[in-house]
Design an enzyme around this catalytic site. Structure first.
Site, short mmCIF file in Angstrom:
data_model
loop_
_atom_site.label_atom_id
_atom_site.label_comp_id
_atom_site.label_asym_id
_atom_site.label_seq_id
_atom_site.Cartn_x
_atom_site.Cartn_y
_atom_site.Cartn_z
CG ASP A 114 -2.03 0.99 1.15
OD1 ASP A 114 -2.39 1.41 0.02
OD2 ASP A 114 -2.58 1.37 2.21
CG ASP A 141 -8.35 4.18 0.92
OD1 ASP A 141 -8.30 2.96 1.13
OD2 ASP A 141 -7.55 5.00 1.41
NE ARG A 145 -4.46 3.37 -4.25
CZ ARG A 145 -4.65 3.92 -5.44
NH1 ARG A 145 -4.30 3.29 -6.54
NH2 ARG A 145 -5.20 5.11 -5.55
#
Length: 195
Positions: free
Chosen positions: A96, A177, A161
């Site tokens: 991430d 997100d 990510r």
């Protein structure tokens, strides 16, 4: 302090039918005495500012140094850390914040003038502007290779990510997100089509 025995935690999770997917960020806490941070300067792994000093940016742990995954020695260093991480019972790793994120910046990433000392076959020594979009891929590759070092017979699970074309060799991509609203649903269509 809160999880002093990660291997025991993973064992308990496995006994209850869970898989342990643990998150790794590229930002390494800039703290003397922290073994990961202390191991970096020994082989010169950090991305540098134009003046030659390591770039320190703010992420979740506070001030952090960032590995320069464009160098094979750095990828090997990271893979060895991941291998040891997997020995604690980790079933998969989620990379991430590897855009890479840096909080106290207008662009929320490191300055474009930072220096990557990449291998010639991937572009050589260039500034961060040249390597920004690529940064997540060699991190995913290093993570994948570290999991293979830990268990060559197990197919590694790596989620990233950030990545570019070719990243799918090493990781699945998570788009970031989002929340349950119409704006994010709308954005998800173009994001998924570009994966």
């Amino acid at each position: 302090e809160h999880f002093p025995d990660p291997k025991s935690l993973a064992t308990d999770l496995h006994l209850n039918g869970f898989k342990a997917i643990w998150m790794l960020d590229p930002g390494i806490k800039h703290e003397d005495g922290y073994f990961v941070y202390d191991s970096g300067p020994k082989i010169d792994v950090w991305i540098r500012k134009p003046d030659g000093t390591p770039f320190i940016g703010e992420v979740w742990p506070g001030p952090c140094a960032f590995p320069d995954y464009t160098q094979s020695k750095v990828r090997s260093w990271w893979a060895s850390l991941v291998r040891d991480f997997v020995y604690n019972g980790v079933d998969g790793i989620w990379n991430d914040m590897n855009k890479p994120a840096a909080f106290k910046s207008v662009t929320k990433t490191m300055p474009e003038r930072n220096i990557h000392r990449g291998l010639d076959e991937i572009g050589g020594c260039q500034n961060h502007l040249s390597y920004h979009n690529v940064y997540g891929m060699p991190m995913a590759r290093s993570t994948y290779e570290g999991m293979r070092l830990a268990d060559k017979d197990k197919c590694p699970f790596v989620l990233t990510r950030a990545g570019v074309i070719g990243s799918q060799r090493y990781a699945a991509t998570w788009t970031g997100d989002n929340v349950s609203n119409w704006e994010h649903l709308h954005m998800s269509i173009s994001m998924v089509l570009q994966l």
